[in-house]
Design an enzyme around this catalytic site. Structure first.
Site, mmCIF file in Angstrom:
data_model
loop_
_atom_site.group_PDB
_atom_site.id
_atom_site.type_symbol
_atom_site.label_atom_id
_atom_site.label_comp_id
_atom_site.label_asym_id
_atom_site.label_seq_id
_atom_site.Cartn_x
_atom_site.Cartn_y
_atom_site.Cartn_z
ATOM 1 C CB THR A 1 -4.556 -15.391 51.773
ATOM 2 O OG1 THR A 1 -5.663 -15.608 52.639
ATOM 3 C CG2 THR A 1 -3.392 -16.253 52.190
ATOM 4 C CE LYS B 1 -4.796 -15.877 55.958
ATOM 5 N NZ LYS B 1 -5.592 -16.866 55.158
ATOM 6 C CB THR C 1 -9.903 -18.690 62.997
ATOM 7 O OG1 THR C 1 -10.377 -18.159 61.759
ATOM 8 C CG2 THR C 1 -8.625 -17.987 63.371
ATOM 9 C CD GLU D 1 -12.860 -15.540 50.666
ATOM 10 O OE1 GLU D 1 -11.663 -15.718 50.435
ATOM 11 O OE2 GLU D 1 -13.733 -16.401 50.433
ATOM 12 C CB SER E 1 -8.175 -18.740 37.676
ATOM 13 O OG SER E 1 -9.069 -19.790 37.950
#
Lengths: 409, 409
Positions: A157, A183, A194, A281, A409
């Site tokens: 993702t 992932k 995870t 991230e 978004s």
């Protein structure tokens, strides 16, 4: 999806061999408005055993509930992974989607729906579109098999690089191979597993022992990483053993080769877990937090987690700031036995504080140099006992905010 | 220190009256390379009672340990607050600094050192320079008394605006006044108290009842806020009652006026706690998380904290993204009793999800409009019981990263 790989991405990726009894296929279900493969269909030959660890979330996805029920049977013929929509918190429509996927895959393979494992990852709260899933599954079923890298890419993702690992062990005189894909890369604070991780081996392993070995591997791998302290609704790690290596099936920890297999599985899971952190991230630093001298291993683990989850520790590392006071703070807030005046803290190989204060003549230069690197080690010794634990995390940067303030978004 | 006030700063600040028996003075101790008052010296007339709540950190500052010991005596003649250096984790030198400050203030006032309360805030791990503290104290002692705003400014660190609040109550036919000051604004996840908060009243209140009332006020104020989930080593809230209002001393919850006093104290503490959140590092939104229908109030509080601490929820709010799936995630990871299919979630007045899925015909427009504002309400009903709790937090923005990736350097 970010297109620049994380600065912590490995320089090279391992070359994964095929695992006998495992066929990989991918397809474009188009769960989001993207033009990439986002459905993975793994077929497993009859006789494949399975084990799994799943999220402890009280609001699990229907996929997690499905796998939990199917795991009790211990056998698997297929795995379907959907990327771009987690299907979590979608009520009856979500459950219906999982049932439809399992039924369709089972019809293709001539097996029971309960032999089909399903996992989904992506936005929460939007029912997985059954038509897209079924069309994707049909397309995958008729597609040519693909390699591990294609499958690892199709389950991503917000990941910025594919995550694969391989390990081998000698069991019963035969070399067995384990291959895994995983992932991330946000909502990562697995308490038992995870986001999504899949391990495949050609070893013959009975389900109970496979589960025990996976539990043990998980305790020192996926359960020891955190990106952002947020535990997903969909965390799933499944291990599939096809038995095609031809070894006498492993069924007990005392079986010849059981130790080697468990060690290989642990090694594989740790490699995969580290890759998740390296693609955390916004991550720019890979951080190892090592606790020693705690009153117990469990206590050490909680203290390690308190440090690894602390936004102030993680932003200090992002800023390459040797702010060890924030490590003190994180030890103090953990609520575990600690005595300020026995604490010792190191960054890299440099002791910065001991006995409740900075070391005499503390020279920050080697610590500053260490913090400029990409691999950061923080060590804390409690001075109380033999308890130890290691956790892995990443720094907290502007990149994390950018990714998560406008992900959906 | 940031010079631009937080966008959540109040439009106007209350006008705090003097509290009889309390004199405020400030001085430049210059604990950092800044030209501002950073030492606050509050003198209290004989007969002042005191209560306090302190950090639960296992690595508390020597100031916290000093206050914990002094609180057992229940009386106070002075409060000294140092800003720019927390003196935490500084060993014997830190303890010596606190003892020196108490001794110096006691010598000035002709009281016992144990009547002097000391609090410090700022960087961890650097011993507070005794010479600067003593010189600052001497300068403050000979300075003219100042007003509340000057004292509130002198205790700030990364705060962007002063934080004051006032409340009154009728006790024993007399109006008693309570005035308070507080500072934040990072390392805020008080489990028993916030960074530093001080409340003064002219009411006559016995120490035991003052402590009980402060405990109760704290439970619904400072203990219900979080900026970044990081609990400080120095959290301290002290309440001083000079008795100059002349009321019959309050000593029990059933005394006339005790309810009114406790309500005023609770109101004051909540005002102060909200101000800390409004100045949370990098904050652009003030977020109220309201939990209902939990199995107990305690369970509701844990779920509220899980949501209020979640970086994914907080970044979604920063991005004005109606990503209620992350609220589901945070409920799920709290580990408290929850049934996915009974959950209801609202943003502002708009119900977005119920019974385990998005509401039929969900219209995101009113939610998007709500999220564009500065005051965000998130409501979660568990549908299981009568347990309820409210917590207040802020969003997680690039500003937090900027402030904390280079605060110390």
């Amino acid at each position: 999806m970010p297109t620049t790989p994380s600065p912590l991405a490995p320089q090279q990726f391992p070359d994964l061999p095929p695992i006998a009894g495992v066929d990989l296929r991918v397809a474009r279900a188009r769960y989001k408005t993207w033009d990439r493969c986002d459905l993975t269909f793994v077929t497993l030959e009859p006789g494949t055993n399975v084990a799994g660890v799943l999220t402890q979330s009280k609001c699990p996805s229907p996929e997690v509930e499905w796998c939990r029920a199917a795991l009790t049977l211990g056998e698997a013929r297929a795995l379907v992974v959907n990327a771009g929509n987690s299907n979590a918190f979608t009520g009856n429509r979500g459950r219906a989607a999982v049932e439809a996927i399992a039924a369709r895959a089972a019809a293709h393979l001539g097996c029971k729906p309960s032999d089909v494992f399903v996992a989904s990852t992506g936005v929460i709260g939007v029912p997985l579109p059954i038509d897209k899933a079924e069309a994707g599954l049909d397309a995958a079923f008729t597609a040519a098999p693909c390699g591990w890298n294609d499958a690892a890419a199709a389950i991503m993702t917000t990941d910025t690089f594919i995550k694969t690992a391989v390990a081998t062990a000698i069991v019963d005189g035969r070399t067995v191979t384990l291959a895994g894909i995983v992932k991330g890369s946000g909502m990562i604070a697995p308490d038992m597993a995870t986001m999504l991780g899949f391990v495949f081996t050609d070893a013959a392993v009975e389900p109970d022992f496979l589960q025990a070995a996976l539990n043990a591997a998980n305790r020192t791998s996926f359960s020891c990483i955190t990106v952002d302290s947020d535990t997903s609704t969909s965390d799933t790690v499944l291990a599939f053993a096809t038995g095609k290596a031809g070894n006498a099936p492993l069924s007990h920890v005392d079986d010849p080769g059981a130790d080697a297999f468990a060690a290989a599985l642990g090694d594989l899971c740790r490699q995969l877990a580290h890759l998740v952190v390296r693609d955390g991230e916004g991550a720019t630093k890979f951080v190892t937090v090592e606790i020693t001298g705690a009153t117990s291993d469990k206590s050490a683990h909680r203290i390690a987690r308190s440090i690894a989850d602390s936004p102030l520790v993680k932003t200090a590392i992002a800023g390459e700031d040797a702010n060890w006071g924030r490590v003190v703070m994180a030890v103090g807030k953990a609520g575990e036995p600690a005595e300020r005046d026995k604490l010792a803290i190191r960054f890299g190989d440099t002791l910065v504080a001991e006995n409740g204060l900075a070391v005499e003549g503390y020279d920050e230069a080697p610590v500053a140099a260490h913090l400029k690197g990409k691999e950061i080690d923080i060590g804390v010794d409690l001075g109380l006992g033999d308890g130890r634990a290691t956790m892995w995390t990443c720094d907290l940067t502007h990149g994390y905010i950018s990714i998560n303030a406008d992900y959906r978004s």
